[in-house]
Design a protein around this motif. Structure first.
Motif, short mmCIF file in Angstrom:
data_model
loop_
_atom_site.label_atom_id
_atom_site.label_comp_id
_atom_site.label_asym_id
_atom_site.label_seq_id
_atom_site.Cartn_x
_atom_site.Cartn_y
_atom_site.Cartn_z
N SER A 2 0.82 -1.20 0.00
CA SER A 2 0.00 0.00 0.00
C SER A 2 0.86 1.26 0.00
CB SER A 2 -0.90 0.01 1.24
OG SER A 2 -0.13 0.22 2.41
N THR A 3 0.21 2.37 -0.27
CA THR A 3 0.92 3.66 -0.24
C THR A 3 1.49 3.91 1.14
OG1 THR A 3 -0.58 4.51 -1.94
CG2 THR A 3 0.65 6.13 -0.64
N ARG A 4 0.74 3.58 2.15
CA ARG A 4 1.18 3.74 3.54
C ARG A 4 2.46 2.96 3.78
NH1 ARG A 4 -0.32 0.52 8.10
NH2 ARG A 4 -0.12 1.66 10.02
N ASP A 5 2.51 1.72 3.29
CA ASP A 5 3.70 0.89 3.47
C ASP A 5 4.90 1.48 2.72
OD1 ASP A 5 2.32 -0.91 5.06
OD2 ASP A 5 1.86 -2.26 3.38
N LEU A 6 4.66 1.98 1.52
CA LEU A 6 5.74 2.61 0.75
C LEU A 6 6.30 3.82 1.49
CD1 LEU A 6 4.27 2.41 -2.86
CD2 LEU A 6 6.23 1.14 -1.95
N VAL A 7 5.41 4.62 2.04
CA VAL A 7 5.85 5.82 2.76
C VAL A 7 6.65 5.42 4.00
CG1 VAL A 7 5.03 7.80 4.13
CG2 VAL A 7 4.01 7.30 1.90
N LEU A 8 6.18 4.44 4.74
CA LEU A 8 6.88 4.02 5.95
C LEU A 8 8.24 3.41 5.65
CD1 LEU A 8 3.92 2.51 8.01
CD2 LEU A 8 5.19 4.63 8.50
N THR A 9 8.32 2.60 4.60
CA THR A 9 9.62 2.01 4.26
C THR A 9 10.59 3.09 3.78
OG1 THR A 9 8.82 1.40 2.06
CG2 THR A 9 8.76 -0.31 3.75
N ALA A 10 10.10 4.03 3.00
CA ALA A 10 10.96 5.14 2.55
C ALA A 10 11.40 5.99 3.74
CB ALA A 10 10.22 6.00 1.53
N LEU A 11 10.49 6.21 4.69
CA LEU A 11 10.83 6.98 5.89
C LEU A 11 11.94 6.30 6.67
CD1 LEU A 11 10.34 9.23 8.00
CD2 LEU A 11 8.59 7.73 8.99
N PHE A 12 11.85 5.01 6.86
CA PHE A 12 12.88 4.32 7.63
C PHE A 12 14.17 4.17 6.84
CE2 PHE A 12 9.86 3.75 10.90
CZ PHE A 12 10.62 3.62 12.04
N ALA A 13 14.09 4.09 5.53
CA ALA A 13 15.31 4.13 4.73
C ALA A 13 16.00 5.48 4.93
CB ALA A 13 15.00 3.89 3.25
N ALA A 14 15.21 6.54 4.96
CA ALA A 14 15.76 7.88 5.19
C ALA A 14 16.35 7.99 6.60
CB ALA A 14 14.67 8.93 4.99
N ILE A 15 15.73 7.37 7.57
CA ILE A 15 16.27 7.39 8.94
C ILE A 15 17.63 6.68 8.98
CG2 ILE A 15 15.95 6.45 11.28
CD1 ILE A 15 12.92 7.08 10.91
#
Length: 187
Positions: A2-15
């Protein structure tokens, strides 16, 4: 996904990438520096779970392969993928997966805060140390042309810091569970 999952994975990649801004600390025993990025890997597993946590790490590795300086000390590119430290980089994927898998199984909303925190801590220690270190030790021994014993003994120096990182990841996991109860819901 889902879009939510994509955003969360990208957020943690950024972290994970942002934690690479902290300069690495080199010790003379093994060519592997002390970095904060393994904390990001543990947090990704604890907060996102097995699937999303390991995808976040795969995004970071893809960025490294694209020659972006996202690793601690501004490292990136193909040389970072075959250096003595690369075993830890590849092990991050499995470490995030195992940490997330164990977090999904050990932690639930009905537990006390102490049990949740301890469970997150155990998941981070098992995934972020017991699973990660064999990847790094074996790869370092092969690439640096040292014995497994020397690579193992050299890695013992890093364990206290990684235990502290696991504790921080457990606190983050617990805080997210309390502050954002729907975030850890696994897809």
């Amino acid at each position: 996904m889902s879009t939510r999952d994509l955003v969360l994975t990208a957020l943690f990649a950024a972290i994970i990438v942002a934690l690479g801004l902290l300069p690495p600390i080199y010790v003379g025993i093994v060519a592997v520096p002390i970095t904060a990025q393994s904390l990001g890997v543990m947090m990704a597993g604890v907060v996102l779970g097995a699937k999303r946590g390991s995808i976040a790490v795969l995004i970071v590795i893809a960025l490294v392969a694209m020659n972006l300086p996202v690793l601690s000390g501004g490292r990136g590119g193909m040389t970072a993928l075959v250096a003595p430290t690369s075993g830890f980089l590849y092990g991050w994927v499995v470490a995030a997966f195992v940490t997330g898998f164990l977090s999904e199984r050990l932690v639930n909303a009905g537990q006390s805060s102490l049990v949740q925190t301890v469970s997150f801590f155990l998941a981070a220690v098992i995934g972020g140390i017991f699973v990660l270190y064999p990847f790094g030790i074996v790869f370092a021994a092969i690439v640096a042309d040292v014995t497994l014993q020397k690579a193992f003994l050299g890695s013992l120096f890093y364990i206290p810091g990684d235990v502290i990182k696991a504790f921080v990841a457990a606190l983050v996991g617990r805080a997210v569970m309390v502050g954002y109860p729907l975030l850890p819901v696994r897809a």
